[in-house]
Design an enzyme around this catalytic site. Structure first.
Site, PDB file in Angstrom:
ATOM      1  N   CYS A 111      -1.837  -3.131  -9.788  1.00  0.00           N
ATOM      2  CA  CYS A 111      -0.652  -2.030  -9.603  1.00  0.00           C
ATOM      3  C   CYS A 111       0.639  -2.455 -10.235  1.00  0.00           C
ATOM      4  CB  CYS A 111      -0.584  -1.692  -8.306  1.00  0.00           C
ATOM      5  SG  CYS A 111      -1.982  -0.546  -7.765  1.00  0.00           S
ATOM      6  N   HIS A 117       4.135   1.844  -8.067  1.00  0.00           N
ATOM      7  CA  HIS A 117       4.600   2.120  -6.567  1.00  0.00           C
ATOM      8  C   HIS A 117       5.819   1.328  -6.328  1.00  0.00           C
ATOM      9  CE1 HIS A 117       2.580  -1.302  -4.774  1.00  0.00           C
ATOM     10  NE2 HIS A 117       1.819  -1.040  -5.398  1.00  0.00           N
TER      11      HIS A 117
END
Length: 207
Positions: free
Chosen positions: A178, A162
């Protein structure tokens, strides 16, 4: 702020940890001995435009020589090196600088891109809320959302590739599993990577 980052940033809000969960087929390292602290790289409400991009230095997006047996289009992440590669074939790949999981939250495995979202909403999972109950339960997508301009969801896990509203953290190990890119870079990657793309996560390069 590192040279080569152009962005409009307004500082506000509290820090928080990136998403963490276990995954079948991936091996997250157990976080039991980790002292819970706020990640320095995430600030709800801090604004970063979609165009924020790293334009020079090792973490700038660039075509590089890359030896791989993976098919063109495959995404390969070398977390120890802080790079994400999109295999192009002919011994080359498009390389992006990334931020990765901090000590105790690194993992490896093979997944597929299961979903894509522009300016994704953020809903902290129960595991994160247990550790940091002061976090918001929901934050709508937008320039002040720490998930950034785009997100690629990895399999059935809560791990994602992301964007970020703090691009100066690219190259650091600060998340809970992440992988983050500057907003301009995640927007570029988003256009190149369709749903179903194979993603290989390795801690370091292998010959």
């Amino acid at each position: 702020m590192n040279h080569g980052i152009r962005t409009a940033l307004l500082a506000s809000g509290l820090g928080f940890a990136a998403l963490f969960a276990t995954q079948a087929g991936a091996q997250p390292r157990p976080p039991g001995a980790i002292q819970e602290t706020m990640d320095i790289g995430d600030e709800p409400g801090r604004v970063s435009t979609e165009e924020a991009t790293i334009t020079d230095g090792p973490y700038a997006r660039q075509m590089v020589l890359f030896r791989s047996n993976e098919a063109p289009g495959t995404v390969v992440i070398h977390s120890a090196e802080r790079f994400l590669y999109v295999v192009q074939g002919n011994g080359r790949a498009l390389r992006y600088g990334i931020g990765v999981g901090r000590e105790g939250f690194t993992w490896s495995g093979q997944v597929q891109v299961s979903r894509k979202a522009e300016w994704p909403d953020w809903r902290p999972p129960p595991e994160m809320l247990q550790r940091q109950p002061y976090l918001p339960r929901f934050m709508a997508g937008g320039p002040g959302n720490p998930m950034g301009a785009r997100a690629l969801y990895l399999g059935s896990t809560v791990f994602r590739i992301h964007g970020t509203n703090q691009p100066e953290t690219i190259g650091q190990a600060i998340s809970s599993g992440c992988f983050r890119l500057a907003n301009g870079d995640i927007a570029d990657l988003y256009e190149r990577v369709p749903v179903g793309t194979k993603v290989v996560i390795r801690h370091k390069a292998t010959l």
